[in-house]
Design a protein around this motif. Structure first.
Motif, PDB file in Angstrom:
ATOM      1  N   ASN A 120       0.822  -1.209   0.000  1.00  0.00           N
ATOM      2  CA  ASN A 120       0.000   0.000   0.000  1.00  0.00           C
ATOM      3  C   ASN A 120       0.859   1.262   0.000  1.00  0.00           C
ATOM      4  OD1 ASN A 120      -2.562   1.084  -0.164  1.00  0.00           O
ATOM      5  ND2 ASN A 120      -2.793   1.293   2.049  1.00  0.00           N
TER       6      ASN A 120
ATOM      7  N   ASN B 251      -0.396   1.716  -5.778  1.00  0.00           N
ATOM      8  CA  ASN B 251      -0.473   0.246  -5.794  1.00  0.00           C
ATOM      9  C   ASN B 251       0.911  -0.395  -5.899  1.00  0.00           C
ATOM     10  OD1 ASN B 251      -3.347   0.169  -5.695  1.00  0.00           O
ATOM     11  ND2 ASN B 251      -3.396   0.681  -7.881  1.00  0.00           N
TER      12      ASN B 251
ATOM     13  N   ASN C 254       1.872  -4.138  -7.069  1.00  0.00           N
ATOM     14  CA  ASN C 254       1.309  -5.088  -6.104  1.00  0.00           C
ATOM     15  C   ASN C 254       1.137  -6.495  -6.660  1.00  0.00           C
ATOM     16  OD1 ASN C 254       1.183  -3.237  -4.025  1.00  0.00           O
ATOM     17  ND2 ASN C 254      -0.955  -2.677  -4.405  1.00  0.00           N
TER      18      ASN C 254
END
Length: 217
Positions: free
Chosen positions: A87, A152, A201
């Motif tokens: 995050n 992300n 991510n």
């Protein structure tokens, strides 16, 4: 004046994976000689026999980081803890006379438990922070010229042995692993004894496994 040996060296240097495979004796010299015959003939502007190329391959002296592969393997087995932070967001700002002041404003109220990374280049600077700290970055840098943004992201950090700066080829091994796995790195942050890569991510699990398996190579 170019020779077959110098042409072989030039071609191998531009293809490090091939060079390492040759050093580890996991490649067929005859097949490789046939593969290199055409480019070497073009480089020398005359026909070259595969037997001469094969002889040059057998006499080829690998670079120091390959000759010291045992030392490298020992260092890789000493890699420390791996930490993953998710995050994250990454901002890129154009360097200016006021950028440091803007940066200081962000740090005044920054959460010490949040992820933070800052690097300054010649023309631009990057700041990587936890998503929760994004409003502080936007406020602190509101007068600066933002030229990039990515969200992300995840960071994978690994502790390096204290003598890592004396070992040539260590970073080559790390980047080679990512290349073999087809993992694109968004950014790299490095300190003396710590190495951090930023990936999107969806790549974090694959990237984590790549780093974890370094000491098993």
């Amino acid at each position: 004046m170019k020779t077959i040996a110098s042409c072989v060296e030039e071609l191998l240097i531009t293809q490090p994976f091939l060079e390492e495979a040759l050093f580890r004796n996991i490649i067929n010299f005859s097949a490789l000689s046939e593969e290199l015959q055409e480019p070497i003939s073009q480089m020398l502007r005359k026909p070259v026999k595969t037997g001469a190329i094969m002889m040059a391959l057998r006499r080829y002296s690998p670079p120091a980081h390959l000759r010291k592969s045992r030392q490298l393997q020992a260092i890789l087995k000493e890699l420390g803890d791996i930490t993953v932070r998710s995050n994250l967001v990454d901002y890129t700002f154009q360097n200016s006379d006021t950028l440091i002041e803007s940066h200081a404003k962000v740090l005044e109220h920054f959460n010490p438990k949040a992820f933070y990374g800052f690097s300054r280049g010649i023309y631009e600077s990057n700041i990587v922070v936890s998503k929760s700290e994004e409003p502080k970055v936007l406020e602190g840098f509101k007068t600066e010229n933002q030229i990039g943004y990515q969200d992300n992201l995840s960071a994978i950090s690994i502790r390096l042995p204290v003598n890592n700066s004396k070992i040539s080829g260590l970073y080559y091994q790390i980047f080679k692993r990512f290349a073999w796995e087809g993992i694109a790195l968004y950014e790299v942050i490095s300190t003396t004894n710590e190495f951090t890569v930023l990936v999107e991510n969806h790549l974090v699990d694959q990237a984590f496994s790549a780093i974890k398996n370094l000491n098993l190579s």
